[in-house]
Design a protein around this motif. Sequence first.
Motif, mmCIF file in Angstrom:
data_model
loop_
_atom_site.group_PDB
_atom_site.id
_atom_site.type_symbol
_atom_site.label_atom_id
_atom_site.label_comp_id
_atom_site.label_asym_id
_atom_site.label_seq_id
_atom_site.Cartn_x
_atom_site.Cartn_y
_atom_site.Cartn_z
ATOM 1 N N ASP A 191 0.346 9.357 2.750
ATOM 2 C CA ASP A 191 1.428 10.324 2.577
ATOM 3 C C ASP A 191 2.175 9.993 1.290
ATOM 4 N N LEU A 192 1.793 10.633 0.209
ATOM 5 C CA LEU A 192 2.343 10.298 -1.108
ATOM 6 C C LEU A 192 3.644 11.034 -1.410
ATOM 7 N N ASN A 193 4.238 11.653 -0.389
ATOM 8 C CA ASN A 193 5.571 12.235 -0.537
ATOM 9 C C ASN A 193 6.638 11.396 0.161
ATOM 10 N N GLU A 194 6.227 10.441 0.965
ATOM 11 C CA GLU A 194 7.178 9.617 1.711
ATOM 12 C C GLU A 194 7.191 8.202 1.153
ATOM 13 N N SER A 195 8.373 7.654 0.950
ATOM 14 C CA SER A 195 8.468 6.335 0.327
ATOM 15 C C SER A 195 9.701 5.596 0.821
ATOM 16 N N PHE A 196 9.730 4.301 0.558
ATOM 17 C CA PHE A 196 10.932 3.502 0.761
ATOM 18 C C PHE A 196 11.060 2.551 -0.419
ATOM 19 N N VAL A 197 12.221 1.952 -0.573
ATOM 20 C CA VAL A 197 12.519 1.159 -1.766
ATOM 21 C C VAL A 197 12.632 -0.322 -1.433
ATOM 22 N N ILE A 198 12.020 -1.145 -2.290
ATOM 23 C CA ILE A 198 12.205 -2.598 -2.249
ATOM 24 C C ILE A 198 12.782 -3.019 -3.597
ATOM 25 N N ILE A 199 13.886 -3.764 -3.565
ATOM 26 C CA ILE A 199 14.511 -4.265 -4.796
ATOM 27 C C ILE A 199 14.390 -5.784 -4.819
ATOM 28 N N ILE A 200 13.785 -6.304 -5.871
ATOM 29 C CA ILE A 200 13.557 -7.742 -5.998
ATOM 30 C C ILE A 200 14.344 -8.261 -7.193
ATOM 31 N N ARG A 201 15.184 -9.264 -6.946
ATOM 32 C CA ARG A 201 15.947 -9.907 -8.018
ATOM 33 C C ARG A 201 15.619 -11.396 -8.024
ATOM 34 N N THR A 202 15.232 -11.904 -9.180
ATOM 35 C CA THR A 202 14.832 -13.300 -9.270
ATOM 36 C C THR A 202 14.911 -13.768 -10.712
ATOM 37 N N TYR A 203 14.779 -15.068 -10.913
ATOM 38 C CA TYR A 203 14.719 -15.621 -12.266
ATOM 39 C C TYR A 203 13.285 -15.949 -12.667
ATOM 40 N N ASP A 204 12.321 -15.390 -11.951
ATOM 41 C CA ASP A 204 10.916 -15.695 -12.203
ATOM 42 C C ASP A 204 10.097 -14.435 -11.954
ATOM 43 N N GLU A 205 9.599 -13.820 -13.019
ATOM 44 C CA GLU A 205 8.851 -12.578 -12.833
ATOM 45 C C GLU A 205 7.578 -12.803 -12.032
ATOM 46 N N GLN A 206 6.951 -13.945 -12.165
ATOM 47 C CA GLN A 206 5.768 -14.247 -11.366
ATOM 48 C C GLN A 206 6.107 -14.226 -9.874
ATOM 49 N N LYS A 207 7.294 -14.715 -9.522
ATOM 50 C CA LYS A 207 7.718 -14.677 -8.126
ATOM 51 C C LYS A 207 7.933 -13.235 -7.678
ATOM 52 N N ALA A 208 8.522 -12.418 -8.554
ATOM 53 C CA ALA A 208 8.717 -11.004 -8.217
ATOM 54 C C ALA A 208 7.364 -10.339 -7.960
ATOM 55 N N MET A 209 6.386 -10.634 -8.801
ATOM 56 C CA MET A 209 5.047 -10.072 -8.608
ATOM 57 C C MET A 209 4.437 -10.558 -7.297
ATOM 58 N N ALA A 210 4.607 -11.846 -6.987
ATOM 59 C CA ALA A 210 4.062 -12.402 -5.759
ATOM 60 C C ALA A 210 4.688 -11.740 -4.529
ATOM 61 N N ILE A 211 5.992 -11.513 -4.571
ATOM 62 C CA ILE A 211 6.672 -10.844 -3.454
ATOM 63 C C ILE A 211 6.128 -9.427 -3.271
ATOM 64 N N LEU A 212 6.007 -8.702 -4.387
ATOM 65 C CA LEU A 212 5.474 -7.345 -4.305
ATOM 66 C C LEU A 212 4.033 -7.344 -3.794
ATOM 67 N N ASN A 213 3.228 -8.282 -4.275
ATOM 68 C CA ASN A 213 1.834 -8.353 -3.836
ATOM 69 C C ASN A 213 1.702 -8.703 -2.366
ATOM 70 N N SER A 214 2.736 -9.307 -1.788
ATOM 71 C CA SER A 214 2.666 -9.721 -0.385
ATOM 72 C C SER A 214 2.935 -8.581 0.587
ATOM 73 N N VAL A 215 3.388 -7.443 0.093
ATOM 74 C CA VAL A 215 3.762 -6.336 0.978
ATOM 75 C C VAL A 215 2.537 -5.798 1.726
ATOM 76 N N GLU A 216 2.696 -5.655 3.015
ATOM 77 C CA GLU A 216 1.670 -5.050 3.865
ATOM 78 C C GLU A 216 2.323 -3.938 4.672
ATOM 79 N N LEU A 217 1.892 -2.710 4.447
ATOM 80 C CA LEU A 217 2.490 -1.577 5.152
ATOM 81 C C LEU A 217 2.078 -1.564 6.624
ATOM 82 N N LYS A 218 2.984 -1.074 7.452
ATOM 83 C CA LYS A 218 2.680 -0.943 8.876
ATOM 84 C C LYS A 218 1.852 0.312 9.135
#
Length: 242
Positions: free
Chosen positions: A215-242
Amino acid sequence: MKKKKTIALVGIIVVLMTVAALVLVPRIRLYNAVKDIDLGPVGEMFTQYDVIDDNLVRIEEEYCYISIPVDYEYEEKDVIKTYKYSEDEAVSFSNDTNEEALVFLQDSFGESLELFDIEMQMKDLKKGFEDLGYGIPDNEYNTVKNMYLLNEDDYSFWNYNKGLAYALTARMKSETMWMSKQYIYEREDMYATVLARLWEDGKCYYYATVYNPDDLNESFVIIIRTYDEQKAMAILNSVELK
């Protein structure tokens, strides 16, 4: 003989003027409408899907599972949930999915729309978006994808339909929020559009709008704040949708 040559010349001039009126004039008008639009940063396809962080811990949220740093503490406000270490180190979630989708090509617009005092036929816009090559914007994800990836080289003077698609996309992109970087994130099980802001001191801000491929019309937002962009990428990569 001279009279015949004169008639032929007049005929050629009439044909050229007709061609100019039908071909050149609308293209010049469209060019003048878009030539000064500021597109902002050109987006790029996200490629760092292999970035992981074994120190993150798995949690469950309403729409997904996600891994975050172990020392982030939970707090909840009216419209957002946050796991927070400090003001600059946190992971936040919108409490609700989006209610209205931004879609360029939708049936409610009818057969045409007007922009820059130019009437654009939907069938011509669809052909133009096919030529742009970023996906048909008949859903929100593809609409935003077109905006993020659009660049000045996509404009075509001679391909009028492509020029129309460029004009619509450029106009909308110029009126929306952008940051230092824009990413298009695509996995088989999850799509996202990501606005990223990076500071010289290493601080990183990711604003990710996450979509289920079903469903490419429905979305939710995740906001990541960190001092390490690699960590931000790792957090985003860890997302698993229900």
